[in-house]
Scaffold this motif. Sequence first.
Motif, PDB file in Angstrom:
ATOM      1  N   ALA A   1       3.690  10.118  -4.080  1.00  0.00           N
ATOM      2  CA  ALA A   1       3.547  11.353  -3.299  1.00  0.00           C
ATOM      3  C   ALA A   1       4.853  11.760  -2.624  1.00  0.00           C
ATOM      4  O   ALA A   1       4.931  12.830  -2.031  1.00  0.00           O
TER       5      ALA A   1
ATOM      6  N   GLY B   1      -4.394   8.598   0.665  1.00  0.00           N
ATOM      7  CA  GLY B   1      -3.587   8.325  -0.524  1.00  0.00           C
ATOM      8  C   GLY B   1      -4.359   8.540  -1.805  1.00  0.00           C
ATOM      9  O   GLY B   1      -3.843   9.130  -2.763  1.00  0.00           O
ATOM     10  N   LEU B   2      -5.605   8.082  -1.845  1.00  0.00           N
ATOM     11  CA  LEU B   2      -6.387   8.262  -3.069  1.00  0.00           C
ATOM     12  C   LEU B   2      -6.734   9.729  -3.277  1.00  0.00           C
ATOM     13  O   LEU B   2      -6.742  10.217  -4.416  1.00  0.00           O
TER      14      LEU B   2
ATOM     15  N   LEU C   1       0.836  -1.203   0.000  1.00  0.00           N
ATOM     16  CA  LEU C   1       0.000   0.000   0.000  1.00  0.00           C
ATOM     17  C   LEU C   1       0.867   1.248   0.000  1.00  0.00           C
ATOM     18  O   LEU C   1       0.587   2.221  -0.697  1.00  0.00           O
TER      19      LEU C   1
ATOM     20  N   PHE D   1       2.222   1.741  -3.408  1.00  0.00           N
ATOM     21  CA  PHE D   1       1.163   2.200  -4.303  1.00  0.00           C
ATOM     22  C   PHE D   1       1.012   3.721  -4.260  1.00  0.00           C
ATOM     23  O   PHE D   1       0.719   4.360  -5.258  1.00  0.00           O
ATOM     24  N   PHE D   2       1.233   4.288  -3.072  1.00  0.00           N
ATOM     25  CA  PHE D   2       1.064   5.736  -2.919  1.00  0.00           C
ATOM     26  C   PHE D   2       2.396   6.479  -2.909  1.00  0.00           C
ATOM     27  O   PHE D   2       2.462   7.662  -2.589  1.00  0.00           O
TER      28      PHE D   2
ATOM     29  N   VAL E   1      -5.593   4.679   2.907  1.00  0.00           N
ATOM     30  CA  VAL E   1      -6.180   4.540   1.565  1.00  0.00           C
ATOM     31  C   VAL E   1      -6.912   5.795   1.180  1.00  0.00           C
ATOM     32  O   VAL E   1      -6.800   6.263   0.035  1.00  0.00           O
TER      33      VAL E   1
ATOM     34  N   ALA F   1      -4.852  12.088  -2.487  1.00  0.00           N
ATOM     35  CA  ALA F   1      -3.615  12.732  -2.956  1.00  0.00           C
ATOM     36  C   ALA F   1      -3.509  12.660  -4.476  1.00  0.00           C
ATOM     37  O   ALA F   1      -2.847  13.488  -5.106  1.00  0.00           O
TER      38      ALA F   1
END
Lengths: 176, 176
Positions: free
Chosen positions: A107, B12-13, A100, A103-104, B9, B15
């Motif tokens: 940033a 992050g999404l 996870l 995945f991010f 999550v 972002a």
Amino acid sequence: MAPTAVTPVVLGLLALGPRSGYDIKAAVDRSTRFFWAASYGQIYPELRRLEADGLVAGEDAPNGARGRRVYELTDSGRKALEEWLLGTSVTIEYRDESLLRLFFADALPREQALALLEARQRGHEQYLDVLRAIDALPGRDPDFVDLVLRWGIDFNDWGRQWCEHQLQRLRRKKRS
Amino acid sequence: MAPTAVTPVVLGLLALGPRSGYDIKAAVDRSTRFFWAASYGQIYPELRRLEADGLVAGEDAPNGARGRRVYELTDSGRKALEEWLLGTSVTIEYRDESLLRLFFADALPREQALALLEARQRGHEQYLDVLRAIDALPGRDPDFVDLVLRWGIDFNDWGRQWCEHQLQRLRRKKRS
DNA sequence: TAGTGCATGTAATGCGTTACATGATTTC
DNA sequence: GAAATCATGTAACGCATTACATGCACTA
């Protein structure tokens, strides 16, 4: 009784030999917990349910004054296990915080993002150490028990290499 | 507020761009659900908590008479995300019924046990199809989003081959 | 004799999914 | 006009972990 998540572990471990609830928990913590955990709060009630249904038979086997109840699989218990083994349900639940993060990771500044990949690689290496230590333990396991341990080792070895390879690729890409 | 499993999550999404709760759920179902699931029952309450804490800012953005609230990351939200990205927690939960079956497969006649390995191989193949279809979708993803998709594809490809290889090994072993 | 391991068990808590309710809008 | 999709939200339920309580036995 409808089988729950803990049913197959209990039946399966009892198929390898009679055990107490405590023993089952210890066996789980040594083996299946990596891909199928179980806690006391599930195991003890489950043993009583399975006994009520005639899938396991319990017998008091105290050590001196210390109480102890050992369970073994009955014929219907073995049949229930085989039915589950031949069943088609395919529960897969996977929660991996390291993936996870990756995945991010866009940033983050590039170098910090790549450090996450390095951290994941180290995670695989540590896991490898744990599993290899288990593998080095004396005593040989049944074929498929061993196969699953091998899976764990091979998977982490693959994961380690995958991280290494992707790190190289992404560092190359950065330069171009 | 203490962060929960769903916090990263959502942050992050967001972002990656402003979204409604519905959008977040849809994005999760297309991407992170394979390694980090989230349901409406987590997402909507979480958005309100995060807004109360000032990590996200919500704005009503109705489509005609149909209500719709879009959230975006605030500066402290971005900071909280970065902190989590650089954190060291390593939650891994894995529940794989197919591995559990393999683990107990010694209770079956050899041929049926090997059939479980074949079934696992097919599982990897099906998963591969799903992920390759996602990969073929138009539009390019950020580098690390793409990296994680690649991980899924590579992992299932590895798993497929591993099963194949072990099948060969075990069949050879049987003969000897 | 203090600490660790054996052994059983449950209550409280937290977490997450499922299922449902509601209603607008778009598409066929 | 029916069906699918957009969109929000919550209540109920089940499941699993955590933490605790209890007490015996072995060992250093």
